[in-house]
Design an enzyme around this catalytic site. Structure first.
Site, PDB file in Angstrom:
ATOM      1  N   LYS A  92      33.382  44.258  51.706  1.00 42.50           N
ATOM      2  CA  LYS A  92      33.140  43.499  52.950  1.00 42.50           C
ATOM      3  C   LYS A  92      34.434  42.876  53.448  1.00 42.50           C
ATOM      4  CE  LYS A  92      30.369  39.711  53.074  1.00 42.50           C
ATOM      5  NZ  LYS A  92      28.950  39.389  53.184  1.00 42.50           N
ATOM      6  N   TRP A 121      21.848  44.185  46.583  1.00 46.82           N
ATOM      7  CA  TRP A 121      22.565  45.471  46.459  1.00 46.82           C
ATOM      8  C   TRP A 121      22.272  46.068  45.076  1.00 46.82           C
ATOM      9  CZ3 TRP A 121      28.087  45.974  48.991  1.00 46.82           C
ATOM     10  CH2 TRP A 121      27.974  45.733  50.376  1.00 46.82           C
TER      11      TRP A 121
END
Ligand code: SAM
Length: 302
Positions: free
Chosen positions: A163, A56
């Site tokens: 998440k 990421w």
């Protein structure tokens, strides 16, 4: 199974190696961005929580720094993980536990009281197998990320991605997050396996639940205490039904791959090594014991 079986089974794993990403998770962030435009050109300051091995952060570095003249930058990306990360251009890495208030204080200090545009967290604890404990730890990661978001995100435009694993207790998380963002979605990128309960809560437009609330990190308070009394955390709306966020499957359905499918690999396929091996993986010790023939099976008497 053949040496390259994972390449055959998992198209995103293969693509990540071909495109230089350290993990297939990169495509989850890219597909979330396709839908929500979280990496728009005005994004200048970002916190990437639970960031190792760093795919990421690689996406952030590429998107925020490639082709941008030095003088137009003024950008900062801070990545945090329990594990050390091999350096990535333009990323400040911290090896810390995000559930420790002292870590949040270190991150805030790095931004010098300046607000950020985006907080993202792809955190997942090492699974213990005890379902309730695993879920509890996952929720602590989410709340720690949200606490940081409250202290550091720009009011009005701040965005948040975290998440989660969908389950019955997620309703509480949705109820909490609704207080802090104009819009809350649950996103499922195409690159996240349909067979996994993994999804991402996306909060757009950070807002304070009450205008005179000044979120402040107090090292002596738990994350629960931080949120206590701040907002309405009830699960139900006025008609007595649970208020669910909108669910959005993202990633261009025509152009992206199905992460649960097995694709043929090209005739001239050449297996590539992983872009970046883990620095100090948790399984390192077991590997060393195995290599030296000292690894004993559980319950073995020898
Ligand atoms: N987004 C990453 C990428 O693209 O490479 C992958 C993240 S990986 C799925 C989950 C990470 O969460 C692991 O690296 C793990 O060390 C980290 N993690 C779990 N609990 C943590 C904690 N309490 N503090 C910091 N990092 C944590």
């Amino acid at each position: 199974m053949g040496k390259n079986s994972k390449d055959k089974r998992d198209v995103y794993y293969r693509k990540a190696k071909e495109e230089g990403y350290r993990a297939r998770s990169a495509y989850k962030l890219l597909q979330i961005d396709e839908q929500f435009d979280i990496l728009s050109s005005d994004v200048k300051k970002v916190v990437d929580l639970c960031a190792a091995p760093g795919s990421w952060s690689q996406v952030l570095s590429k998107r925020m720094f490639t082709g941008i003249p030095e003088e137009d930058r003024g950008k900062k990306i801070v990545a945090v993980d329990l594990q050390s990360m091999t350096p990535i251009d333009n990323i400040i890495c911290l090896k810390e536990d995000i559930t420790a208030p002292s870590t949040l204080a270190k991150i805030l200090a790095l931004f010098d009281n300046e607000k950020t545009d985006l907080v993202i967290s792809d955190g997942a604890p090492d699974v213990t197998g005890i379902h309730d404990l695993d879920e509890y730890i996952q929720h602590q990661l989410i709340l720690a990320a949200l606490q940081l978001g409250c202290c550091i995100l720009k009011e009005g435009s701040g965005k948040f991605v975290v998440k989660l694993f969908r389950g019955k207790d997620c309703d509480h998380l949705y109820a909490i997050c609704r207080n802090f963002f104009e819009k809350v979605y649950v996103a499922k990128p195409r690159s996240s396996r349909a067979t996994s309960s993994e999804a991402f809560l996306v909060g757009i437009g950070f807002k304070k639940p009450v205008s005179d609330w000044e979120p402040k990190l107090d090292l002596n308070k738990s994350v629960q205490e931080f949120f206590e009394g701040v907002a309405d955390f009830s699960l139900y709306n006025r008609t007595g039904t649970i208020n669910q966020p909108e669910f959005i499957a993202c990633g261009d359905l025509a152009a992206s791959f199905d992460s649960d499918a097995t694709y043929d690999i090209p005739e001239n396929f050449k297996e590539l090594d992983p872009v970046q091996s883990p620095k100090n993986p948790a399984y390192q010790k077991a590997l060393e014991l195995k290599r030296s023939g000292k690894l004993k099976a559980e319950g073995s008497k020898e």
